[in-house]
Scaffold this motif. Structure first.
Motif, mmCIF file in Angstrom:
data_model
loop_
_atom_site.group_PDB
_atom_site.id
_atom_site.type_symbol
_atom_site.label_atom_id
_atom_site.label_comp_id
_atom_site.label_asym_id
_atom_site.label_seq_id
_atom_site.Cartn_x
_atom_site.Cartn_y
_atom_site.Cartn_z
ATOM 1 N N THR A 85 11.208 4.489 -4.633
ATOM 2 C CA THR A 85 11.230 5.504 -5.687
ATOM 3 C C THR A 85 10.121 5.316 -6.715
ATOM 4 N N SER A 86 9.628 4.080 -6.887
ATOM 5 C CA SER A 86 8.526 3.867 -7.825
ATOM 6 C C SER A 86 7.204 4.386 -7.276
ATOM 7 N N HIS A 87 7.183 4.755 -5.991
ATOM 8 C CA HIS A 87 5.965 5.307 -5.372
ATOM 9 C C HIS A 87 6.162 6.725 -4.837
ATOM 10 N N GLY A 88 7.359 7.287 -5.008
ATOM 11 C CA GLY A 88 7.605 8.615 -4.459
ATOM 12 C C GLY A 88 7.801 8.622 -2.962
ATOM 13 N N ALA A 89 8.107 7.442 -2.381
ATOM 14 C CA ALA A 89 8.325 7.330 -0.936
ATOM 15 C C ALA A 89 9.790 7.623 -0.601
ATOM 16 N N ALA A 90 10.076 7.758 0.692
ATOM 17 C CA ALA A 90 11.422 8.099 1.148
ATOM 18 C C ALA A 90 12.200 6.853 1.557
ATOM 19 N N ILE A 91 13.488 6.849 1.220
ATOM 20 C CA ILE A 91 14.429 5.830 1.674
ATOM 21 C C ILE A 91 15.163 6.410 2.880
ATOM 22 N N VAL A 92 15.109 5.727 4.015
ATOM 23 C CA VAL A 92 15.790 6.182 5.224
ATOM 24 C C VAL A 92 16.846 5.145 5.598
ATOM 25 N N LEU A 93 18.112 5.553 5.571
ATOM 26 C CA LEU A 93 19.223 4.675 5.937
ATOM 27 C C LEU A 93 19.647 4.991 7.362
ATOM 28 N N PRO A 94 19.428 4.062 8.319
ATOM 29 C CA PRO A 94 19.786 4.356 9.711
ATOM 30 C C PRO A 94 21.275 4.314 9.986
ATOM 31 N N GLY A 95 22.050 3.632 9.146
ATOM 32 C CA GLY A 95 23.489 3.542 9.368
ATOM 33 C C GLY A 95 24.137 2.642 8.352
ATOM 34 N N PRO A 96 25.468 2.574 8.354
ATOM 35 C CA PRO A 96 26.180 1.752 7.359
ATOM 36 C C PRO A 96 25.965 0.257 7.536
ATOM 37 N N GLY A 97 25.751 -0.190 8.764
ATOM 38 C CA GLY A 97 25.478 -1.591 9.056
ATOM 39 C C GLY A 97 24.365 -1.668 10.071
ATOM 40 N N PHE A 98 23.873 -2.871 10.307
ATOM 41 C CA PHE A 98 22.723 -2.990 11.204
ATOM 42 C C PHE A 98 23.092 -2.693 12.642
ATOM 43 N N ASP A 99 22.321 -1.813 13.262
ATOM 44 C CA ASP A 99 22.427 -1.499 14.677
ATOM 45 C C ASP A 99 21.005 -1.333 15.188
ATOM 46 N N PRO A 100 20.568 -2.180 16.125
ATOM 47 C CA PRO A 100 19.154 -2.133 16.526
ATOM 48 C C PRO A 100 18.726 -0.799 17.109
ATOM 49 N N ALA A 101 19.576 -0.192 17.926
ATOM 50 C CA ALA A 101 19.206 1.094 18.521
ATOM 51 C C ALA A 101 19.127 2.186 17.460
ATOM 52 N N ALA A 102 20.101 2.208 16.536
ATOM 53 C CA ALA A 102 20.074 3.209 15.472
ATOM 54 C C ALA A 102 18.841 3.037 14.598
ATOM 55 N N THR A 103 18.421 1.801 14.403
ATOM 56 C CA THR A 103 17.240 1.531 13.583
ATOM 57 C C THR A 103 15.979 2.083 14.238
ATOM 58 N N LEU A 104 15.791 1.791 15.510
ATOM 59 C CA LEU A 104 14.594 2.301 16.192
ATOM 60 C C LEU A 104 14.633 3.820 16.315
ATOM 61 N N ARG A 105 15.829 4.372 16.505
ATOM 62 C CA ARG A 105 15.952 5.829 16.563
ATOM 63 C C ARG A 105 15.567 6.453 15.225
ATOM 64 N N ALA A 106 15.964 5.797 14.130
ATOM 65 C CA ALA A 106 15.612 6.299 12.799
ATOM 66 C C ALA A 106 14.105 6.273 12.583
ATOM 67 N N GLY B 182 0.794 -1.227 0.000
ATOM 68 C CA GLY B 182 0.000 0.000 0.000
ATOM 69 C C GLY B 182 0.823 1.271 0.000
ATOM 70 N N TYR B 183 2.027 1.231 -0.573
ATOM 71 C CA TYR B 183 2.902 2.408 -0.548
ATOM 72 C C TYR B 183 2.334 3.564 -1.369
ATOM 73 N N THR B 184 2.552 4.777 -0.831
ATOM 74 C CA THR B 184 2.276 6.020 -1.541
ATOM 75 C C THR B 184 3.458 6.949 -1.285
ATOM 76 N N GLU B 185 3.348 8.162 -1.819
ATOM 77 C CA GLU B 185 4.409 9.148 -1.594
ATOM 78 C C GLU B 185 4.515 9.558 -0.126
ATOM 79 N N SER B 186 3.578 9.195 0.697
ATOM 80 C CA SER B 186 3.617 9.552 2.121
ATOM 81 C C SER B 186 4.428 8.567 2.955
ATOM 82 N N ASP B 187 4.837 7.465 2.357
ATOM 83 C CA ASP B 187 5.559 6.455 3.137
ATOM 84 C C ASP B 187 7.034 6.785 3.273
ATOM 85 N N ARG B 188 7.604 6.307 4.391
ATOM 86 C CA ARG B 188 9.019 6.505 4.698
ATOM 87 C C ARG B 188 9.558 5.143 5.153
ATOM 88 N N ILE B 189 10.473 4.589 4.371
ATOM 89 C CA ILE B 189 10.904 3.200 4.549
ATOM 90 C C ILE B 189 12.263 3.162 5.224
#
Length: 546
Positions: free
Chosen positions: A252-273, A225-232
């Motif tokens: 990008t095919s829906h105009g949504a945002a790509i959010v990169l929490p960090g260079p590698g997986f970090d659980p705290a950085a992910t939830l903070r993002a 159900g992605y739209t341009e309002s989504d942030r992934i």
């Protein structure tokens, strides 16, 4: 948004996905240009570790600058450009810039060492490498200096952040050259080479087109159900289909945002993002969600913006699914199944599926695809409820393995079916449950044993945290079963006698493991799957050592 319910049903384990929405018929570059025109001021990319962000207008402009720089550097359509870096904005810019000029992006695992890197560069004939200078303990620049002389087609190494990178990324947009190049491109052109995890032998180079990966990302996003309002929020690696297709291209095919929490997986950085960027969708393999929920302060993060996401790579325990839905507010979380060779997603749960469906199955066939389950011996389609090899056909199937027609012919048959090597069962409603790998099947004294069935049973043992069941050589029966287990913290040491007692009367005698091995962890692929070949090798060595 696509909806379930239009697929064909029948007595055989065959199903076909719905035919709406229509497949996209443009290249990745044209699709990005359209999204930028439609949503110029919305966020396209947020790279939290560097504090940078791009609107769609800014992102499209910077992609075109880098694309112009690559053309000026002599990168032709069809040339292979390697990317070797952890998750970062430059990775995403390179993904779209290469697509825009028809270069084939070769995605390289950030964990590779010199031998693996040299193999990928040589096998695919990479001409240009764009690389981070280093990541964690790896000196990428130094390793590239070592292997470059072994790679005769490698012309240039560009280190992200150095002068050469800044020159390429800062090239003025050459509208005429970009238009000229774009006019020569086809949706059927190879655009991406991804190396499989290589659980047996050398990794294989799955070759994917614009049509393959753009449509897979788009249709996965439609089912979410992605739209341009989504942030992934993307803590998953970009070099893998999970990140670059289900993540970037779905966005990008829906105009949504790509959010990169960090260079590698970090659980705290992910939830903070998720909290700070008000993300609506979160991706991960089950172990990532377990790590996030396991944080001592996980309840302190405001995750109320979440509504959906993707969990893939391995099955999700019921309790974890409950907490993802209830505690992380991800009522629409989807389970996806696929493989690199199919771009990757073939089946997906729908937003209105029950939690049980998401725990016990990998969903139904995706739009514009066909699936069937076949007898590995005869090739005949099996009946619903019977175990068979899962095969996929449709827009998502790769063109083949790069420069390897023989291996390609082993997995894609004359009718275009991709044979996944996964064993599965399809129910009357078309939902698929993965039961194991053909190569994992154990034949003990003529009995076919599916380790997944025994593993699911053993998860019911109160002291077992994780388990892998493998076959090991046996002079009498050909193969015997070994249970390799991780114990819960504080659990009483387990014995093989105790394990057998737990199984007695509840499993057929030939399914009761003869051997038990206790381990601290399992060798894993990047997508969170246990590397059964390595577990088997270690198990055989363990028996040999007495």
């Amino acid at each position: 948004m696509a909806t379930a319910g239009t697929s064909s049903r029948g007595a055989s384990s065959y199903d076909r996905g719905e035919t709406s929405p229509a497949l996209l018929t443009t290249t990745i570059g044209v699709n990005l240009t359209a999204s930028a025109a439609a949503f110029p001021d919305r966020d396209a990319l947020v790279d939290l570790s560097s504090g940078r962000r791009w609107s769609y207008a800014e992102f499209s402009h910077d992609v075109r600058r880098l694309a112009s720089g690559l053309i000026s550097a002599g990168v032709a359509a069809g040339d292979r450009v390697g990317i070797w870096a952890p998750n970062c904005a430059e990775w995403v810019l390179t993904q779209y810039a290469t697509a825009g000029i028809g270069a084939v992006l070769v995605t390289i695992n950030p964990a590779y060492r010199s031998h693996e890197l040299a193999y990928a560069l040589k096998q695919s004939g990479v001409a240009t490498v764009i690389s981070a200078s280093r990541f964690k303990t790896s000196d990428y620049a130094g390793i590239l200096g070592e292997v470059a002389p072994e790679c005769p087609e490698l012309r240039e190494v560009v280190i992200i952040g150095d002068t050469r990178w800044r020159d390429l990324a800062g090239t003025p947009v050459d509208t005429a050259s970009l238009a000229q190049r774009g006019a020569t491109l086809s949706t059927q052109d190879p655009i991406n080479i991804q190396y499989t995890s290589g659980t047996t032998g050398y990794p294989k180079a799955a070759t994917l087109t614009h049509r393959n990966i753009l449509n897979n990302g788009y249709l996965v996003g439609e089912l979410l159900g992605y739209t341009e309002s989504d942030r992934i929020c993307l803590p998953v690696p970009l070099y893998h289909c999970f990140g670059l297709v289900m993540g970037s291209l779905a966005a990008t095919s829906h105009g949504a945002a790509i959010v990169l929490p960090g260079p590698g997986f970090d659980p705290a950085a992910t939830l903070r993002a998720v909290q700070d960027e008000a993300c609506t969708s979160l991706y991960g393999v089950p172990t990532m969600f377990i790590a996030e929920l396991g944080l001592a302060d996980s309840g302190d993060y405001d995750l109320s913006s979440l509504r959906t996401g993707i969990m893939a790579g391995s099955s999700c325990p019921a309790e974890v699914m409950r907490r993802v839905i209830d505690d992380m507010h991800m009522a629409g979380v989807a389970i996806c199944y696929g493989m690199t060779e199919t771009s990757p997603v073939s089946t997906q749960t729908r937003s209105d599926d029950s939690p049980a469906r998401r725990v016990e199955t990998v969903g139904q066939v995706g739009p514009h695809l066909e699936i069937k389950l076949t007898d590995p011996g005869t090739g005949a389609t099996v009946s619903r409820g019977q175990v068979g090899e899962l095969c996929t056909r449709g827009y998502s199937v790769m063109t083949g393995y790069w420069n390897d027609p023989e291996t390609t012919a082993e997995v894609i048959d004359a009718d275009g079916w991709m044979h996944t090597g996964d064993l599965a069962v399809m129910d009357d409603d078309g939902y698929v449950r993965i039961t194991g790998r053909i190569k994992d099947m154990v034949i003990r004294g003529g009995e076919n044993i599916y380790p997944r069935e025994i593993e699911e049973f053993l998860y019911g043992h109160p002291d077992i945290l994780d388990v892998a069941v493998i076959g090991v050589p046996d002079q009498t029966y050909g193969e015997e079963l070994m249970a390799v287990v991780r114990l819960c913290e504080g659990a009483t040491p387990m014995t093989v006698e105790g394990l057998r007692e737990f199984c007695a009367g509840r499993l057929a005698h030939f399914k009761v493991p003869r051997y038990l091995r206790i381990v601290d962890d399992f060798p894993m692929t990047v997508t969170g799957k246990v590397r059964k070949d390595e577990v088997r090798r270690q198990g055989i060595e363990h028996l040999a050592d007495g």
